[in-house]
Write a protein that holds these residues in place. Structure first.
Motif, PDB file in Angstrom:
ATOM      1  N   LEU A 195       0.824  -1.202   0.000  1.00  0.00           N
ATOM      2  CA  LEU A 195       0.000   0.000   0.000  1.00  0.00           C
ATOM      3  C   LEU A 195       0.861   1.256   0.000  1.00  0.00           C
ATOM      4  CD1 LEU A 195      -2.765   1.335   0.175  1.00  0.00           C
ATOM      5  CD2 LEU A 195      -2.659   1.093   2.664  1.00  0.00           C
ATOM      6  N   GLY A 196       1.857   1.273   0.861  1.00  0.00           N
ATOM      7  CA  GLY A 196       2.734   2.432   0.917  1.00  0.00           C
ATOM      8  C   GLY A 196       3.491   2.639  -0.384  1.00  0.00           C
ATOM      9  N   LYS A 197       3.972   1.541  -0.959  1.00  0.00           N
ATOM     10  CA  LYS A 197       4.733   1.659  -2.209  1.00  0.00           C
ATOM     11  C   LYS A 197       3.865   2.209  -3.335  1.00  0.00           C
ATOM     12  CE  LYS A 197       8.129  -1.913  -1.135  1.00  0.00           C
ATOM     13  NZ  LYS A 197       8.651  -3.247  -1.449  1.00  0.00           N
ATOM     14  N   GLN A 198       2.599   1.831  -3.354  1.00  0.00           N
ATOM     15  CA  GLN A 198       1.707   2.350  -4.388  1.00  0.00           C
ATOM     16  C   GLN A 198       1.581   3.863  -4.294  1.00  0.00           C
ATOM     17  OE1 GLN A 198      -1.991   0.294  -3.872  1.00  0.00           O
ATOM     18  NE2 GLN A 198      -1.282  -1.566  -4.865  1.00  0.00           N
ATOM     19  N   LEU A 199       1.744   4.390  -3.086  1.00  0.00           N
ATOM     20  CA  LEU A 199       1.488   5.800  -2.863  1.00  0.00           C
ATOM     21  C   LEU A 199       2.740   6.672  -2.883  1.00  0.00           C
ATOM     22  CD1 LEU A 199      -1.201   5.363  -0.090  1.00  0.00           C
ATOM     23  CD2 LEU A 199      -1.592   6.253  -2.371  1.00  0.00           C
ATOM     24  N   GLU A 289       1.717   3.658 -11.961  1.00  0.00           N
ATOM     25  CA  GLU A 289       1.308   4.163 -13.269  1.00  0.00           C
ATOM     26  C   GLU A 289       2.073   3.442 -14.374  1.00  0.00           C
ATOM     27  OE1 GLU A 289      -0.299   6.142 -16.467  1.00  0.00           O
ATOM     28  OE2 GLU A 289      -1.027   5.952 -14.409  1.00  0.00           O
ATOM     29  N   ALA A 290       3.345   3.175 -14.138  1.00  0.00           N
ATOM     30  CA  ALA A 290       4.128   2.401 -15.109  1.00  0.00           C
ATOM     31  C   ALA A 290       3.540   1.009 -15.279  1.00  0.00           C
ATOM     32  CB  ALA A 290       5.583   2.315 -14.652  1.00  0.00           C
ATOM     33  N   LEU A 291       3.145   0.402 -14.160  1.00  0.00           N
ATOM     34  CA  LEU A 291       2.534  -0.926 -14.222  1.00  0.00           C
ATOM     35  C   LEU A 291       1.246  -0.893 -15.032  1.00  0.00           C
ATOM     36  CD1 LEU A 291       2.280  -3.882 -13.366  1.00  0.00           C
ATOM     37  CD2 LEU A 291       1.201  -3.092 -11.239  1.00  0.00           C
ATOM     38  N   PHE A 310      15.498  11.029 -22.845  1.00  0.00           N
ATOM     39  CA  PHE A 310      15.666   9.644 -22.418  1.00  0.00           C
ATOM     40  C   PHE A 310      16.447   9.565 -21.116  1.00  0.00           C
ATOM     41  CE2 PHE A 310      18.473   5.822 -22.572  1.00  0.00           C
ATOM     42  CZ  PHE A 310      17.481   4.878 -22.318  1.00  0.00           C
ATOM     43  N   ASN A 311      15.913   8.763 -20.165  1.00  0.00           N
ATOM     44  CA  ASN A 311      16.552   8.654 -18.856  1.00  0.00           C
ATOM     45  C   ASN A 311      16.802   7.215 -18.435  1.00  0.00           C
ATOM     46  OD1 ASN A 311      16.045   8.538 -15.612  1.00  0.00           O
ATOM     47  ND2 ASN A 311      17.168  10.406 -16.194  1.00  0.00           N
ATOM     48  N   GLY A 312      16.233   6.242 -19.169  1.00  0.00           N
ATOM     49  CA  GLY A 312      16.458   4.856 -18.805  1.00  0.00           C
ATOM     50  C   GLY A 312      15.251   3.985 -19.084  1.00  0.00           C
ATOM     51  N   PHE A 313      15.215   2.837 -18.383  1.00  0.00           N
ATOM     52  CA  PHE A 313      14.148   1.854 -18.561  1.00  0.00           C
ATOM     53  C   PHE A 313      13.596   1.440 -17.206  1.00  0.00           C
ATOM     54  CE2 PHE A 313      15.884   1.309 -22.773  1.00  0.00           C
ATOM     55  CZ  PHE A 313      14.852   0.785 -23.540  1.00  0.00           C
ATOM     56  N   ILE A 314      12.307   1.110 -17.201  1.00  0.00           N
ATOM     57  CA  ILE A 314      11.728   0.401 -16.061  1.00  0.00           C
ATOM     58  C   ILE A 314      11.133  -0.883 -16.615  1.00  0.00           C
ATOM     59  CG2 ILE A 314       9.515   1.645 -16.216  1.00  0.00           C
ATOM     60  CD1 ILE A 314       9.346   1.349 -13.135  1.00  0.00           C
ATOM     61  N   HIS A 315      11.398  -1.996 -15.917  1.00  0.00           N
ATOM     62  CA  HIS A 315      10.987  -3.318 -16.396  1.00  0.00           C
ATOM     63  C   HIS A 315       9.949  -3.906 -15.452  1.00  0.00           C
ATOM     64  CE1 HIS A 315      11.294  -7.489 -17.825  1.00  0.00           C
ATOM     65  NE2 HIS A 315      11.906  -7.009 -18.902  1.00  0.00           N
ATOM     66  N   LEU A 316       9.127  -4.789 -15.988  1.00  0.00           N
ATOM     67  CA  LEU A 316       8.109  -5.465 -15.174  1.00  0.00           C
ATOM     68  C   LEU A 316       8.744  -6.167 -13.984  1.00  0.00           C
ATOM     69  CD1 LEU A 316       5.107  -6.256 -14.899  1.00  0.00           C
ATOM     70  CD2 LEU A 316       5.606  -8.278 -16.303  1.00  0.00           C
ATOM     71  N   HIS A 317       9.951  -6.693 -14.177  1.00  0.00           N
ATOM     72  CA  HIS A 317      10.627  -7.371 -13.068  1.00  0.00           C
ATOM     73  C   HIS A 317      10.906  -6.429 -11.902  1.00  0.00           C
ATOM     74  CE1 HIS A 317      12.262 -10.661 -16.018  1.00  0.00           C
ATOM     75  NE2 HIS A 317      11.000 -10.849 -15.663  1.00  0.00           N
ATOM     76  N   GLU A 322       9.257  -5.362  -6.201  1.00  0.00           N
ATOM     77  CA  GLU A 322       8.714  -4.488  -5.158  1.00  0.00           C
ATOM     78  C   GLU A 322       7.350  -4.929  -4.664  1.00  0.00           C
ATOM     79  OE1 GLU A 322      10.302  -2.121  -3.678  1.00  0.00           O
ATOM     80  OE2 GLU A 322      12.083  -2.225  -4.955  1.00  0.00           O
ATOM     81  N   GLY A 323       6.826  -6.023  -5.245  1.00  0.00           N
ATOM     82  CA  GLY A 323       5.535  -6.539  -4.790  1.00  0.00           C
ATOM     83  C   GLY A 323       4.339  -5.761  -5.292  1.00  0.00           C
ATOM     84  N   LEU A 324       4.512  -5.002  -6.372  1.00  0.00           N
ATOM     85  CA  LEU A 324       3.404  -4.195  -6.903  1.00  0.00           C
ATOM     86  C   LEU A 324       2.543  -4.980  -7.887  1.00  0.00           C
ATOM     87  CD1 LEU A 324       5.190  -0.773  -7.494  1.00  0.00           C
ATOM     88  CD2 LEU A 324       3.685  -1.422  -5.621  1.00  0.00           C
ATOM     89  N   VAL A 325       2.984  -6.155  -8.271  1.00  0.00           N
ATOM     90  CA  VAL A 325       2.235  -6.982  -9.220  1.00  0.00           C
ATOM     91  C   VAL A 325       1.627  -8.161  -8.475  1.00  0.00           C
ATOM     92  CG1 VAL A 325       2.332  -8.314 -11.339  1.00  0.00           C
ATOM     93  CG2 VAL A 325       3.804  -6.341 -11.052  1.00  0.00           C
TER      94      VAL A 325
END
Length: 325
Positions: A195-199, A289-291, A310-317, A322-325
């Protein structure tokens, strides 16, 4: 053991009875001004809200306290029986007490109320019986009328505790709204867990841990493959000579190119096989939001930008870790 159909019918009856009780509590709000006055009194507090009860009401009191604390209203739980054996000392000047009791006439309540009155703190009674001793002694009546319990013997607290819990939630939400308590405020009080990570977790918190595969739009196929393989993110950004983002090439793009490209492979350049206008996310966006963008497009990585660069990549992994999925 009763047949499944009979059990389902019984369960529906309980749920319908408790739902009807909550509707009755909502209707009772129009009968007296106490609820709104109670909200106003709590908002003006210098101290804390102390919630007390005994038996099942004590469990409801504990939940109310947890909800108050997590939504910006400082609160304490005080067991009604323990209050007369020393715990009354937790109440300080400037506090506000909410006493929960279905009947409002239990022996413990009758002992406790005079002691609370001596403390000189405001008292709200969350009761089913608005004519009870507790209600008569209180400054505010939070009325949760209940005709009968869902228990077939009309004994086990079921409907009454549900009604009290719902009214407590209504009080907490009204306080939250009155304080303009924001998602950011909520995040500060819930820093742990999913919950905290989502926020509070931002895209940049995760993407900065990854490498930044990138090739110029003039790059040859060999260089593209080496960049994707070496950075181990399954894709590379494609940039102009000025550093502007023009597209993305994934390992899937390479496989599809091998089956469809008719020219000489050694002459293939990034500009020939890139996907233009790739989906991006900003470093300051929340990770959830990325998810959402990945799930909406059924992809596993996003290009990250900062002020359009361009600043980089974020991956599903990263999100899985982080337990968001």
């Amino acid at each position: 053991m009763k047949p499944h159909t009979e059990l389902n019918t019984l369960a529906k009856k309980v749920l319908q009875q408790e739902a009807a009780a909550i509707q009755g509590v909502a209707a009772a709000l129009d009968e007296r001004p106490d609820f709104a006055q109670c909200v106003e009194a709590i908002l003006s507090l210098q101290g804390r809200v102390v919630v007390t009860g005994i038996g099942k009401s004590a469990h409801i009191a504990g939940k109310m306290v947890a909800t108050f604390n997590s939504t910006g209203t400082p609160a304490l739980f005080m067991h009604a029986a323990d209050a007369i054996h020393g715990d009354l000392g937790m109440i300080q000047a400037g506090d506000f007490v909410i006493a929960i009791s279905k009947s409002g006439d239990t022996p413990e309540i009758k002992v406790l109320v005079p002691l609370l009155k001596r403390k000189g703190v405001p008292l709200a009674a969350l009761v089913s019986n608005a004519d009870s001793y507790l209600a008569q002694q209180a400054d505010y009546i939070l009325h949760a009328p209940v005709q009968s319990e869902a228990c077939p013997h009309n004994l086990a607290p079921t409907t009454s505790t549900t009604a009290a819990l719902a009214l407590g939630d209504a009080l907490a939400v009204c306080l939250l709204e009155s304080r303009d308590f924001s998602r950011q405020d909520f995040a500060r009080l819930h820093p742990g867990g999913t919950l905290g990570k989502q926020l509070y977790l931002k895209v940049g918190d995760l993407s900065r841990q990854n490498q930044q595969p990138q090739v110029p739009d003039s790059a040859l196929l060999k260089d593209i493959i080496l960049e994707i393989s070496g950075k181990r993110l399954g894709a590379t950004a494609v940039l102009t000579a000025e550093g502007n983002l023009v597209g993305i090439i994934t390992d899937g793009d390479l496989r599809r190119m091998l089956t469809t490209y008719e020219g000489r492979l050694e002459s293939v350049r990034a500009l020939d096989i890139l996907t233009p206008n790739p989906v991006t996310v900003d470093v300051d966006d929340f990770a959830v939001e990325a998810l959402a963008r990945m799930q909406a497009r059924n992809i596993t990585q996003l290009l990250v930008t900062e002020q359009g660069r361009f600043n980089g990549f974020i991956h599903l992994h990263d999100l899985l870790r982080e337990g968001l999925v």
